[in-house]
Design an enzyme around this catalytic site. Sequence first.
Site, mmCIF file in Angstrom:
data_model
loop_
_atom_site.group_PDB
_atom_site.id
_atom_site.type_symbol
_atom_site.label_atom_id
_atom_site.label_comp_id
_atom_site.label_asym_id
_atom_site.label_seq_id
_atom_site.Cartn_x
_atom_site.Cartn_y
_atom_site.Cartn_z
ATOM 1 N N GLU A 185 0.817 -1.218 0.000
ATOM 2 C CA GLU A 185 0.000 0.000 0.000
ATOM 3 C C GLU A 185 0.851 1.269 0.000
ATOM 4 O OE1 GLU A 185 -2.817 -0.387 3.206
ATOM 5 O OE2 GLU A 185 -4.045 -1.808 2.089
ATOM 6 N N GLU A 256 -6.804 -8.162 -0.493
ATOM 7 C CA GLU A 256 -7.456 -7.998 0.813
ATOM 8 C C GLU A 256 -8.920 -7.656 0.598
ATOM 9 O OE1 GLU A 256 -5.652 -5.334 3.602
ATOM 10 O OE2 GLU A 256 -3.644 -6.217 3.394
#
Length: 775
Positions: A185, A256
């Site tokens: 991320e 995710e």
Amino acid sequence: MRGGMAITAALVVVAAAAESRWAELGREITYDGRALVVSGARRMFFSGDMHYARSTPEMWPKLIAKAKNGGLDVIQTYVFWNVHEPIQGQYNFEGRYDLVKFIREIQAQGLYVSLRIGPFVEAEWKYGGFPFWLHDVPSITFRSDNEPFKQHMQNFVTKIVTMMKHEGLYYPQGGPIIISQIENEYQMIEPAFGASGPRYVRWAAAMAVGLQTGVPWMMCKQNDAPDPVINTCNGLICGETFVGPNSPNKPALWTENWTSRSNGQNNSAFSYPIYGNDTKLRAPEDIAFAVALFIARKKGSFVSYYMYHGGTNFGRFAASYVTTSYYDGAPLDEYDFKCVAFLVNFDQHNTPKVEFRNISLELAPKSISVLSDCRNVVFETAKVNAQHGSRTANAVQSLNDINNWKAFIEPVPQDLSKSTYTGNQLFEQLTTTKDETDYLWYIVSYKNRASDGNQIAHLYVKSLAHILHAFVNNEYVGSVHGSHDGPRNIVLNTHMSLKEGDNTISLLSVMVGSPDSGAYMERRTFGIQTVGIQQGQQPMHLLNNDLWGYQVGLFGEKDSIYTQEGTNSVRWMDINNLIYHPLTWYKTTFSTPPGNDAVTLNLTSMGKGEVWVNGESIGRYWVSFKAPSGQPSQSLYHIPRGFLTPKDNLLVLVEEMGGDPLQITVNTMSVTTVCGNVDEFSVPPLQSRGKVPKVRIWCQGGNRISSIEFASYGNPVGDCRSFRIGSCHAESSESVVKQSCIGRRGCSIPVMAAKFGGDPCPGIQKSLLVVADCR
């Protein structure tokens, strides 16, 4: 620009060379624009996140087996740098940090592995997975085009990859690892680093690919991931938010799929459990809708549920304000999506009728119907046939015998000459403690003269820590704490009594976890910022530049009084006449409950602290910090059975805020109520195609169905949490279900009128709702 193109070209060449070498061995994993390609065949993968460091080796086989039975192909895990290299150059791969053993267990059960090396992981984990010694490396800037950081990052990533290769764990070697992740991320903070950000991304990708693992690499939430690294999506609704692969030759992967959501207004936000908050789990139907939409709209071929098993943040590994219990999401069954038509209804309220290829269909609100061969409905997201279970904590041992408890009052430091450090300034907390303890004492002496007048004064403290406890002349005067979503600084403004002459002010600054994300994390500051005293109408007297003493950690921590050996190093007292007050250690013993059910401590009666069982920390607790619901964010604390002995288990707690240990109970956790709710038009699993829908319920842990709490074939009102008989009900419902289920570990009941003696109300769509007790 030319430099970036050269790096990308080099990446492709290295990757191609590795693929050629592995292909010669007969096992190969590549990808195309549709999916990961395993030994020449495209595969759709359903994965679940499970972190080895958040459970114990004794638990791994059963957890992995449950994941497999739930339909998963892949177990996905982070690699936690700070557990493996807590001291620079000293590695730990023992016990619950035995990464190789964890991966081998996954392989033994026939599943694949997605290995998220990072080494920045975030994961609501202490310091985002970085070891704190990295903070003290000269001239370092985390996660940027910074030579000191890149060197240490490369060393660790190479260490892990080399270990995996040596153990033969990559797929081309015959192992289960089919994909790896570098970074995590980064796009969320990349702009903060200017031109250094993209350079770092290109370097990280080149470094990873150059290790020649023989499996693809990915970057989560990184739209500019250089070829051949795959950019992937993290989020609640990747079917709507994912921009897609940045190359037509890359597949759409969802690394995710969050199984909980925010309680706030942002419906697409991730919600993990933090002290002071309630957590909202996603309904299986909502998750199913999101998955089907990702496959239909983005041509997705890999979905990982985050988390599939949450586990426990043992010790001090939870990030700031994160609870000890890491969340468990509801796993979904695997469905074999060999389908070519997805009919989507975004309307959350209406049920339209649609014509599709001369087939008339009704689409439930906010649902997706999946049609095999564009004709037969094989899956509807609004009709997920998932069993629901209610966990029950059964108190099996009350620790209420006052004679079995002992107490040790943590001494409040008064003498500056005995301090660990001294200085004429307020020290930054993590730099001072090296994040090896939550606690840092700040001690200062203040001279009060008779001429100063009123002996009642105000103490003012501003801090960037999470909790502050204040003592004046060894007397407790007040506390204050912050919250995860509140202002960074906390302020204590309290009355205190001063004596004439020297007064000792002792301030205990407490961290409830360290940060796990953000740009320039190494520059974040914590601890006390300002201390002042005001008497009467006089101006505030600031003590910032007075001589301060510092004590790192608590006395009980230094002497390890939570261990069997260390407990004898202090003099414990009976608690018969003890008035519960801050900073007290308590100890007792208890026996291990029989059976195999999970064991927990109910700490509802306590305040804030940490708890150890046989020297093993089962984490921080903070039950006095209530969520908006009025309940603690967590009151039950898991004790892995691997930590226990048959009897005389040593239980030690350090309590910061008071609390009553006599009300603590030892509990076992079991699923005592199970429920199934299926309608007559629900689509059965693919392996049961052609058969009628069925309600399937089963008991865990060897229990059997002991009674039927509710059964109704008709149009029962409600769901597994709240239910009643509707306007249509077959009177034989309860007797039919009892005959099929009582005394058995599990049962299945067809949802069809003939099973219940005929149709109780023709023309009405019917369902069967069953709620059963397990004992």
